[in-house]
Design an enzyme around this catalytic site. Structure first.
Site, PDB file in Angstrom:
ATOM      1  N   ASP A  88      -9.154   6.325   8.798  1.00 27.01           N
ATOM      2  CA  ASP A  88     -10.087   5.303   8.321  1.00 27.01           C
ATOM      3  C   ASP A  88     -10.180   4.181   9.347  1.00 27.01           C
ATOM      4  OD1 ASP A  88     -11.790   4.126   6.261  1.00 27.01           O
ATOM      5  OD2 ASP A  88     -10.226   2.599   6.076  1.00 27.01           O
ATOM      6  N   ILE A 119       0.833  -1.207   0.000  1.00 26.21           N
ATOM      7  CA  ILE A 119       0.000   0.000   0.000  1.00 26.21           C
ATOM      8  C   ILE A 119       0.867   1.256   0.000  1.00 26.21           C
ATOM      9  CG2 ILE A 119      -1.711   1.318   1.325  1.00 26.21           C
ATOM     10  CD1 ILE A 119      -2.762  -1.488   2.313  1.00 26.21           C
ATOM     11  N   HIS A 172     -13.453   2.551   8.341  1.00 26.20           N
ATOM     12  CA  HIS A 172     -12.715   1.388   7.807  1.00 26.20           C
ATOM     13  C   HIS A 172     -13.287   0.958   6.445  1.00 26.20           C
ATOM     14  CE1 HIS A 172      -9.873  -1.944   9.343  1.00 26.20           C
ATOM     15  NE2 HIS A 172      -9.843  -1.909   8.026  1.00 26.20           N
ATOM     16  N   GLN A 173     -13.285   1.906   5.525  1.00 28.98           N
ATOM     17  CA  GLN A 173     -13.837   1.624   4.197  1.00 28.98           C
ATOM     18  C   GLN A 173     -12.782   1.692   3.099  1.00 28.98           C
ATOM     19  OE1 GLN A 173     -16.459   5.388   3.950  1.00 28.98           O
ATOM     20  NE2 GLN A 173     -15.647   5.239   1.870  1.00 28.98           N
ATOM     21  N   THR A 228      -4.634   5.097   7.695  1.00 26.70           N
ATOM     22  CA  THR A 228      -5.531   4.086   7.107  1.00 26.70           C
ATOM     23  C   THR A 228      -4.971   2.692   7.392  1.00 26.70           C
ATOM     24  OG1 THR A 228      -4.411   4.130   4.957  1.00 26.70           O
ATOM     25  CG2 THR A 228      -6.272   5.630   5.215  1.00 26.70           C
ATOM     26  N   PHE A 275     -10.652  -0.328   2.047  1.00 18.62           N
ATOM     27  CA  PHE A 275     -10.562  -1.563   1.234  1.00 18.62           C
ATOM     28  C   PHE A 275     -11.780  -1.751   0.334  1.00 18.62           C
ATOM     29  CE2 PHE A 275     -13.840  -4.414   2.915  1.00 18.62           C
ATOM     30  CZ  PHE A 275     -14.273  -3.676   4.010  1.00 18.62           C
ATOM     31  N   GLU A 281     -12.274   0.763  17.354  1.00 20.33           N
ATOM     32  CA  GLU A 281     -13.306   0.664  16.309  1.00 20.33           C
ATOM     33  C   GLU A 281     -14.161  -0.586  16.400  1.00 20.33           C
ATOM     34  OE1 GLU A 281     -10.719   0.602  12.724  1.00 20.33           O
ATOM     35  OE2 GLU A 281     -11.554  -1.377  12.341  1.00 20.33           O
ATOM     36  N   ARG A 320      -3.910   0.766  10.969  1.00 18.98           N
ATOM     37  CA  ARG A 320      -4.699   0.193  12.062  1.00 18.98           C
ATOM     38  C   ARG A 320      -4.791   1.263  13.151  1.00 18.98           C
ATOM     39  NH1 ARG A 320      -6.395  -2.935   9.068  1.00 18.98           N
ATOM     40  NH2 ARG A 320      -6.359  -5.200   9.078  1.00 18.98           N
TER      41      ARG A 320
END
Ligand code: NAI
Length: 333
Positions: A258, A155, A295-296, A232, A298, A263, A234
């Site tokens: 993110d 990434i 957490h979107q 983005t 991905f 969460e 963890r």
């Protein structure tokens, strides 16, 4: 294989069922998260399929092994939620999806950077109220600014390439420098120098005991005044309380998240009818210069398609050829 799929949403069902048309496993879709309270629902299954906020601690893994589960198939790249020592002791096979779309996460990261900088989230609301004033929406050119990338794996390299495309100077910190990043013009520097020089700092390393609270009060103090911090990776890569203090003092000028430390009690559910019990999260949402997504990163068609295909291929390989036949980045135990 009989597979119990935890934390199922309608989109998981769609993509996994499509991929399973060829694979032919017996999938049971369950909505609850995998926890010590729900593990026994996997009774009679050979495998469980789990997601990022499922709890695969020693107790849960023990319960799964007790009811006959032999394989844990993660439909994620990160595996910080699995006690691998316990899994090994119990003789469980653990497989994951090492790469499904680094582009999905990298592009979402770029989206957070652009939205925060140009205040698109605020402009959207203003224009809907027919408020066309520009005061308060001032941004800065990305071109010529310095971006610091912590972790240049799959990434991080994509993020480096995107930001280099904007004309940014890109610094990176990673114990294992990456040729593709160097080819994109990235300069590797120690973390302290990266923090001191970057206008934007973005986190793409895994969460491990070493990287927990990598961004804490001391490291925030090393950052440029008004730095943009993006996570983005963890949630627990950053110390949330220290970040709130950094926002209050102005040391952090923009925050894009993110992922969030706590969460698992919040994300992936509609909680709009309930009272929010997390005071730190509530405080974060009060800052005008904070943009949070749940957490979107991905969550693209390509990402979900690849996650489903790899997850079912992992299970088929274990079933037909044994755990050793699953290649190393996918098999983690
Ligand atoms: P990767 O394994 O390809 O790369 C991780 C890189 O981090 C490696 O180059 C490694 O050497 C480096 N690293 C490890 N410790 C470090 C440290 N202390 N400082 C700097 N670098 C360090 O992983 P990938 O696929 O790039 O994913 C990165 C993380 O992104 C995952 O571990 C996961 O937690 C997160 N992720 C988040 C998603 C989302 O939807 N928000 C989706 C997918 C992954």
């Amino acid at each position: 294989m009989r597979v119990t799929v935890f934390s199922t949403k309608p989109y998981d069902r769609t993509f996994l069922s499509e991929a399973n048309a060829a694979a032919g496993h017996e999938l049971t879709f369950l909505e609850p998260r995998l926890t010590a309270q729900t593990a026994r629902l996997a009774e009679g299954s050979d495998a469980v399929c789990a997601f990022v906020n499922d709890d695969l601690c020693a107790e849960v893994l023990g319960q799964l092994a007790d009811v006959g589960v032999r394989v844990v198939a993660l439909r994620s790249a990160g595996f910080n939620n699995v006690d691998l020592v316990a899994a090994r002791k119990l003789g469980l096979t653990v497989v994951r999806v090492p790469e499904y779309s680094p582009h999905a996460v990298a592009e979402h990261t770029a989206g957070l950077i652009l939205s925060l900088n140009r205040k698109i989230h605020r402009a959207y609301n203003r224009v809907r109220e027919h408020n066309f004033a520009l005061a308060g929406l001032l941004g800065f050119d990305l071109h010529g600014r310095t971006v610091g990338i912590v972790g240049t794996g799959r990434i991080g390299v994509c993020v480096a390439q995107i930001m280099a495309g904007f004309g940014c100077r890109v610094l990176a910190s990673d114990p294992y420098p990456n040729e593709a990043a160097v080819a994109a013009g990235v300069e590797y520097v120690p973390l302290e120098r990266l923090l001191a020089e970057s206008h934007i700092v973005t986190l793409h390393c895994p969460l491990t005991p070493d990287t927990r609270h990598l961004i804490d009060a001391d490291r925030i103090a090393l950052c440029r005044e008004g730095v943009m911090l993006i996570n983005t990776g963890r949630g627990a890569l950053v110390d949330t309380r220290a970040v709130i203090d950094g926002l209050k003092s102005g040391r952090i000028g923009y925050l894009g998240l993110d992922v969030y430390e706590e969460e698992s009690d919040l994300f992936f559910e509609d909680r709009s009818e309930r009272v929010l019990g997390d005071d730190d999260f509530a405080r974060l949402t009060t800052f005008p210069n904070v943009l949070i997504t749940g957490h979107q990163a991905f969550f693209t068609e390509d990402g979900l398609h690849n996650i489903a295909e790899t997850t079912l291929t992992n299970l088929t390989t274990v079933q037909n050829d044994g755990p050793d036949a699953v290649p190393t980045p996918a098999r983690i135990c």
